[in-house]
Design a protein around this motif. Structure first.
Motif, PDB file in Angstrom:
ATOM      1  N   GLU A   1       0.845  -1.189   0.000  1.00 11.86           N
ATOM      2  CA  GLU A   1       0.000   0.000   0.000  1.00 11.86           C
ATOM      3  C   GLU A   1       0.880   1.238   0.000  1.00 11.86           C
ATOM      4  O   GLU A   1       2.021   1.198   0.474  1.00 11.86           O
ATOM      5  CB  GLU A   1      -0.904   0.049   1.237  1.00 11.86           C
ATOM      6  N   VAL A   2       0.335   2.338  -0.538  1.00  8.90           N
ATOM      7  CA  VAL A   2       0.998   3.626  -0.443  1.00  8.90           C
ATOM      8  C   VAL A   2       0.121   4.578   0.356  1.00  8.90           C
ATOM      9  O   VAL A   2      -1.110   4.451   0.356  1.00  8.90           O
ATOM     10  CB  VAL A   2       1.308   4.236  -1.830  1.00  8.90           C
ATOM     11  N   LEU A   3       0.747   5.511   1.058  1.00  2.83           N
ATOM     12  CA  LEU A   3       0.038   6.588   1.728  1.00  2.83           C
ATOM     13  C   LEU A   3       0.105   7.807   0.820  1.00  2.83           C
ATOM     14  O   LEU A   3       1.186   8.240   0.426  1.00  2.83           O
ATOM     15  CB  LEU A   3       0.684   6.905   3.073  1.00  2.83           C
TER      16      LEU A   3
ATOM     17  N   VAL B   1       0.088  13.274  -3.724  1.00  2.00           N
ATOM     18  CA  VAL B   1       1.512  12.947  -3.728  1.00  2.00           C
ATOM     19  C   VAL B   1       1.760  11.796  -2.758  1.00  2.00           C
ATOM     20  O   VAL B   1       1.246  11.803  -1.634  1.00  2.00           O
ATOM     21  CB  VAL B   1       2.352  14.181  -3.325  1.00  2.00           C
ATOM     22  N   VAL B   2       2.549  10.830  -3.195  1.00  2.00           N
ATOM     23  CA  VAL B   2       2.890   9.703  -2.329  1.00  2.00           C
ATOM     24  C   VAL B   2       3.715  10.214  -1.151  1.00  2.00           C
ATOM     25  O   VAL B   2       4.762  10.834  -1.322  1.00  2.00           O
ATOM     26  CB  VAL B   2       3.664   8.616  -3.101  1.00  2.00           C
ATOM     27  N   GLU B   3       3.215   9.948   0.060  1.00  2.00           N
ATOM     28  CA  GLU B   3       3.883  10.378   1.283  1.00  2.00           C
ATOM     29  C   GLU B   3       4.789   9.286   1.833  1.00  2.00           C
ATOM     30  O   GLU B   3       5.870   9.555   2.355  1.00  2.00           O
ATOM     31  CB  GLU B   3       2.823  10.750   2.328  1.00  2.00           C
ATOM     32  N   ALA B   4       4.331   8.042   1.740  1.00  3.41           N
ATOM     33  CA  ALA B   4       5.098   6.905   2.264  1.00  3.41           C
ATOM     34  C   ALA B   4       4.636   5.652   1.552  1.00  3.41           C
ATOM     35  O   ALA B   4       3.546   5.611   0.963  1.00  3.41           O
ATOM     36  CB  ALA B   4       4.895   6.767   3.779  1.00  3.41           C
TER      37      ALA B   4
ATOM     38  N   THR C   1       6.890  -1.332  -5.214  1.00  5.42           N
ATOM     39  CA  THR C   1       7.958  -0.999  -6.163  1.00  5.42           C
ATOM     40  C   THR C   1       7.499  -0.014  -7.230  1.00  5.42           C
ATOM     41  O   THR C   1       8.332   0.562  -7.930  1.00  5.42           O
ATOM     42  CB  THR C   1       8.477  -2.269  -6.865  1.00  5.42           C
ATOM     43  N   ARG C   2       6.175   0.181  -7.383  1.00  7.83           N
ATOM     44  CA  ARG C   2       5.668   1.071  -8.451  1.00  7.83           C
ATOM     45  C   ARG C   2       5.938   2.536  -8.173  1.00  7.83           C
ATOM     46  O   ARG C   2       6.137   3.325  -9.113  1.00  7.83           O
ATOM     47  CB  ARG C   2       4.146   0.873  -8.634  1.00  7.83           C
ATOM     48  N   PHE C   3       5.894   2.940  -6.906  1.00  8.14           N
ATOM     49  CA  PHE C   3       6.020   4.349  -6.564  1.00  8.14           C
ATOM     50  C   PHE C   3       6.979   4.552  -5.408  1.00  8.14           C
ATOM     51  O   PHE C   3       7.262   3.620  -4.651  1.00  8.14           O
ATOM     52  CB  PHE C   3       4.642   4.932  -6.189  1.00  8.14           C
ATOM     53  N   LYS C   4       7.410   5.799  -5.271  1.00  8.28           N
ATOM     54  CA  LYS C   4       8.263   6.202  -4.143  1.00  8.28           C
ATOM     55  C   LYS C   4       7.734   7.515  -3.590  1.00  8.28           C
ATOM     56  O   LYS C   4       6.984   8.240  -4.283  1.00  8.28           O
ATOM     57  CB  LYS C   4       9.712   6.345  -4.596  1.00  8.28           C
ATOM     58  N   PRO C   5       8.082   7.876  -2.358  1.00 11.15           N
ATOM     59  CA  PRO C   5       7.636   9.155  -1.811  1.00 11.15           C
ATOM     60  C   PRO C   5       8.001  10.318  -2.726  1.00 11.15           C
ATOM     61  O   PRO C   5       9.103  10.379  -3.274  1.00 11.15           O
ATOM     62  CB  PRO C   5       8.378   9.233  -0.472  1.00 11.15           C
ATOM     63  N   GLY C   6       7.041  11.215  -2.904  1.00 13.44           N
ATOM     64  CA  GLY C   6       7.240  12.361  -3.781  1.00 13.44           C
ATOM     65  C   GLY C   6       6.609  12.215  -5.144  1.00 13.44           C
ATOM     66  O   GLY C   6       6.444  13.203  -5.869  1.00 13.44           O
TER      67      GLY C   6
ATOM     68  N   TYR D   1      -5.393  12.476   3.879  1.00 15.95           N
ATOM     69  CA  TYR D   1      -4.550  11.336   3.507  1.00 15.95           C
ATOM     70  C   TYR D   1      -5.442  10.121   3.260  1.00 15.95           C
ATOM     71  O   TYR D   1      -6.525   9.989   3.853  1.00 15.95           O
ATOM     72  CB  TYR D   1      -3.562  10.978   4.623  1.00 15.95           C
ATOM     73  N   LEU D   2      -4.969   9.220   2.407  1.00 10.45           N
ATOM     74  CA  LEU D   2      -5.598   7.909   2.256  1.00 10.45           C
ATOM     75  C   LEU D   2      -4.531   6.895   1.871  1.00 10.45           C
ATOM     76  O   LEU D   2      -3.449   7.256   1.402  1.00 10.45           O
ATOM     77  CB  LEU D   2      -6.736   7.940   1.227  1.00 10.45           C
ATOM     78  N   THR D   3      -4.836   5.624   2.077  1.00  8.13           N
ATOM     79  CA  THR D   3      -3.959   4.550   1.616  1.00  8.13           C
ATOM     80  C   THR D   3      -4.595   3.891   0.399  1.00  8.13           C
ATOM     81  O   THR D   3      -5.822   3.898   0.250  1.00  8.13           O
ATOM     82  CB  THR D   3      -3.712   3.501   2.705  1.00  8.13           C
ATOM     83  N   ALA D   4      -3.754   3.327  -0.464  1.00 11.53           N
ATOM     84  CA  ALA D   4      -4.268   2.729  -1.697  1.00 11.53           C
ATOM     85  C   ALA D   4      -3.306   1.658  -2.199  1.00 11.53           C
ATOM     86  O   ALA D   4      -2.088   1.772  -2.024  1.00 11.53           O
ATOM     87  CB  ALA D   4      -4.437   3.793  -2.775  1.00 11.53           C
ATOM     88  N   PRO D   5      -3.838   0.622  -2.858  1.00 11.90           N
ATOM     89  CA  PRO D   5      -2.969  -0.321  -3.560  1.00 11.90           C
ATOM     90  C   PRO D   5      -2.280   0.398  -4.721  1.00 11.90           C
ATOM     91  O   PRO D   5      -2.946   1.135  -5.471  1.00 11.90           O
ATOM     92  CB  PRO D   5      -3.946  -1.387  -4.080  1.00 11.90           C
TER      93      PRO D   5
END
Length: 325
Positions: free
Chosen positions: A41-43, A81-84, A90-95, A114-118
């Motif tokens: 998951e990403v935040l 924007v991805v926070e964490a 592996t698809r995304f990184k913070p920022g 904020y929300l979390t997502a696959p």
């Protein structure tokens, strides 16, 4: 003097929460615990969240289609924007700037800071597009894409009839069908015809003064965002073997009438799809897809946004601005 939080204290955020079914007044700005991304998951720090008919329908009945009951936060469309990132991502990184329609039809809780997502429910935000306009695309854009491309397989030279062509789904569907080389016919009030021509519509029917079922013939595909009698009346516009894709669900779908008319018909429900989102991104970046935003409200005014949406008088989308940018 305020005592600073300890390092392991839950972080807080603002979100629109409803604790009962009802009108727009049940939507209240509340401080809640910020979510933490789990495995894969990403935040996302939310910059904007779009308002869709499914939001006010969920609010009014007090439950999601899957049965989730209050208290909850509505909203599916998001840009931010991805926070964490959680373990395994592996698809995304913070920022990274992202947009999408995570978890639909399960709660995404997009009316929040904020929300979390696959990660595979998101895509990179189109370059050059601000968060307000990016947030307006996913649910409506994916609905139009999955109906016209994945379900109907629109091809060059085909005739496509799009009902409610100036609506949130409709105005994107006009452009997607045109990008596929189709001849596009739309139903809409006369005041919106010039705009729809700018978006690529070849022929327009004023539903207030014309009967589309008499005016249109030999259509290959109908995209029906209205339902009811529009569905059965649309069968007359289709050539034999044509297809009608309906967005409003119905417990008594007219399958027998479709068979008698020699056409195919069915109901579809949109689903998260990063591949289709990336296709929409490509159209935006190529200048072939423009999203219309009718009104923007701050997060705290979500109730006012719902009031406007329920009038049915908007052109394009309504968006909540959560953070600037």
């Amino acid at each position: 003097m305020t005592t600073p939080p300890t390092a392991d204290a839950p972080q807080r955020m603002h979100a629109i929460v409803q604790d009962r079914a009802g009108g727009p007044e049940v939507l209240t700005l509340t401080e809640v615990e910020r979510p933490v991304p789990g495995p894969v998951e990403v935040l996302v720090k939310v910059h904007a969240a779009a308002v869709n008919p499914t939001d006010w329908k969920t609010r009014a009945r007090g439950r999601f289609a899957i049965g989730t009951t209050p208290p909850f936060t509505v909203g599916h469309d998001v840009s931010g924007v991805v926070e964490a990132v959680g373990p395994g991502v592996t698809r995304f990184k913070p920022g990274d700037e992202v947009y999408g329609m995570p978890r639909f039809p399960q709660p995404a809780s997009a009316y929040a800071e904020y929300l979390t997502a696959p990660p595979r429910h998101l895509a990179r935000k189109p370059a050059g597009l601000d968060h307000i306009h990016a947030a307006a695309i996913p649910l409506a854009g994916l609905t139009a894409w999955q109906a016209l491309v994945d379900t109907a397989d629109v091809r060059p030279g085909q005739r496509v009839l799009i009902h409610a062509a100036a609506g949130g789904v409709g105005h994107l569907a006009v452009q997607i069908a045109k990008s596929r080389g189709a001849y596009v016919i739309g139903t809409a009030g006369a005041a919106k015809h010039d705009l729809l021509r700018e978006l690529g519509a070849d022929e327009l029917i004023d539903y207030r003064t014309q009967d589309f079922a008499e005016a249109v013939r030999d259509v290959d595909v109908v995209l029906d965002a209205i339902g009811g009698e529009y569905t059965t009346r649309s069968f007359a516009t289709l050539r034999r073997g044509g297809i009608l894709v309906s967005l409003p669900s119905s417990a008594t779908y007219p399958t027998a009438e479709a068979e008698a008319a020699g056409v195919r018909a069915g109901f579809m429900l949109v689903e998260p799809d990063h591949t289709a989102l990336e296709a929409l991104t490509a159209l935006v970046e190529a200048g072939k897809l423009r999203v219309l935003v009718d009104a923007v409200f701050p997060l705290a005014d979500a109730a006012k946004a719902h009031e406007l949406g329920e009038t049915g008088r908007t052109t394009g989308k309504i968006v909540l601005s959560v953070l600037p940018g």
